[in-house]
Design an enzyme around this catalytic site. Sequence first.
Site, PDB file in Angstrom:
ATOM      1  N   TYR A  93       3.115   9.941  -0.670  1.00 29.34           N
ATOM      2  CA  TYR A  93       4.234   9.331   0.049  1.00 29.34           C
ATOM      3  C   TYR A  93       5.562   9.564  -0.669  1.00 29.34           C
ATOM      4  CZ  TYR A  93       0.578   6.593   2.458  1.00 29.34           C
ATOM      5  OH  TYR A  93      -0.532   6.182   3.164  1.00 29.34           O
ATOM      6  N   ASP A 103       0.838  -1.201   0.000  1.00 28.85           N
ATOM      7  CA  ASP A 103       0.000   0.000   0.000  1.00 28.85           C
ATOM      8  C   ASP A 103       0.870   1.247   0.000  1.00 28.85           C
ATOM      9  OD1 ASP A 103      -2.972   1.122   0.920  1.00 28.85           O
ATOM     10  OD2 ASP A 103      -1.315   2.287   1.752  1.00 28.85           O
ATOM     11  N   HIS A 162      -7.609   9.651  -1.345  1.00 27.88           N
ATOM     12  CA  HIS A 162      -6.867   9.656  -0.083  1.00 27.88           C
ATOM     13  C   HIS A 162      -7.640  10.319   1.057  1.00 27.88           C
ATOM     14  CE1 HIS A 162      -2.423   9.348   1.327  1.00 27.88           C
ATOM     15  NE2 HIS A 162      -3.244   9.125   2.315  1.00 27.88           N
ATOM     16  N   LYS A 178      -3.012   5.929  -4.082  1.00 28.68           N
ATOM     17  CA  LYS A 178      -4.099   6.864  -3.780  1.00 28.68           C
ATOM     18  C   LYS A 178      -3.882   8.195  -4.492  1.00 28.68           C
ATOM     19  CE  LYS A 178      -3.679   4.917   0.873  1.00 28.68           C
ATOM     20  NZ  LYS A 178      -2.258   4.530   0.802  1.00 28.68           N
TER      21      LYS A 178
END
Length: 279
Positions: free
Chosen positions: A54, A49, A112, A79
Site C-alpha cells: 500500500y 489494516d 498477502h 502484510k
Amino acid sequence: MLKNLQSTTTLYNGVEMPWIGLGVFKVQDGEEVVSSVKAALEVGYRSIDTAAIYGNEDGVGRAIAESNVPREELFITTKVWNAHHGFDSTLAAFDESMEKLGLDYLDLYLIHWPLPSKGQYVETWKALEKLYKDGRVRAIGVSNFKIHHLESIMANCEIKPMVNQVEYHPRFNQKELHDFCRKNEIQLEAWSPLMQGGLLNESALVEIANKYNKSTAQIIIRWDLQTGVVTIPKSTKPHRIAENVDIFDFELSQEDMDKINALNQDKRMFADPDEFNKI
C-alpha cells in the site's frame, strides 16, 4: 459479543481481535492516511489494516505515534508482499515494515497472496512462525488463501493460520471457505466488504436499510459481523469513518440476513488467488 466498536473476537491462540477495523488500501501516504487513521482512532477504532504494497506504512505509523491511544489498546495489521516470498526475504520485509510503522511488535502479520507461480508460501509461512515464536507478532495469518492453500500450510507447518483475510461481500460470500475456516478455528476477515461501493445502490439492500433507518454500508457491515466475519471498511472521509461503525444499536433479523445471503452470485470482483501472480 457485538456491543460496541471495541468488541473483539478471540483468535484460537487467545489474542483478542476487534471485529471492525479501518482499511487503508489506496489511501495515499502522508496527510491523507495520517488524517484518516487519526479520525478513526478518535471515533473509537482500535484496529488499523495496512500492507507493505500500500505504500503508506510510514503514515500509519505517524498517526499512531501522534495519537493519544495507548499502544496496548491498538491492533495493527500489515502484510508481506509477493516480491518478498521466501524465508529470509520475509524476515527482512517484516523488519522494514516495523521500521516504517515505528512499532516494537505487531499484532497481526499476513501473507498477502499465496502467489502459486512462485510456490514459496509454505516457506514464507515458516518465517511468520519464527516471528510469532520470537514474540515479534501476536498473531499470524494469511490473505486471499483458498482451502487448498490453507490445507498445504496445515500439512507442512507447525502453526495453522489464525486469520484468513479475503474478498467477502454479499455478492461473494465464500460459504465453503467460511465453513472450512470456522471448522478449523481460522477467523475469516473481509476486505472490500462494500465491493468498493458497488453494492450501495443494490435495491434489496436499500430496502433493508430503509427499514432500519440505516445506510446500505451500515447494513452490509452489520451483516458481516452477524455472519461472524471481521471487517475492515475503507474511507478517507471522517463522517463516513464514523458512520460505518454506527451499527451497534440494531440487529438484522434472520429474514433480512437471508435476503442478503440470497444476493450471493459466487462472483469475484477482484483477482482469483490461483491466478494472481503480480510481483
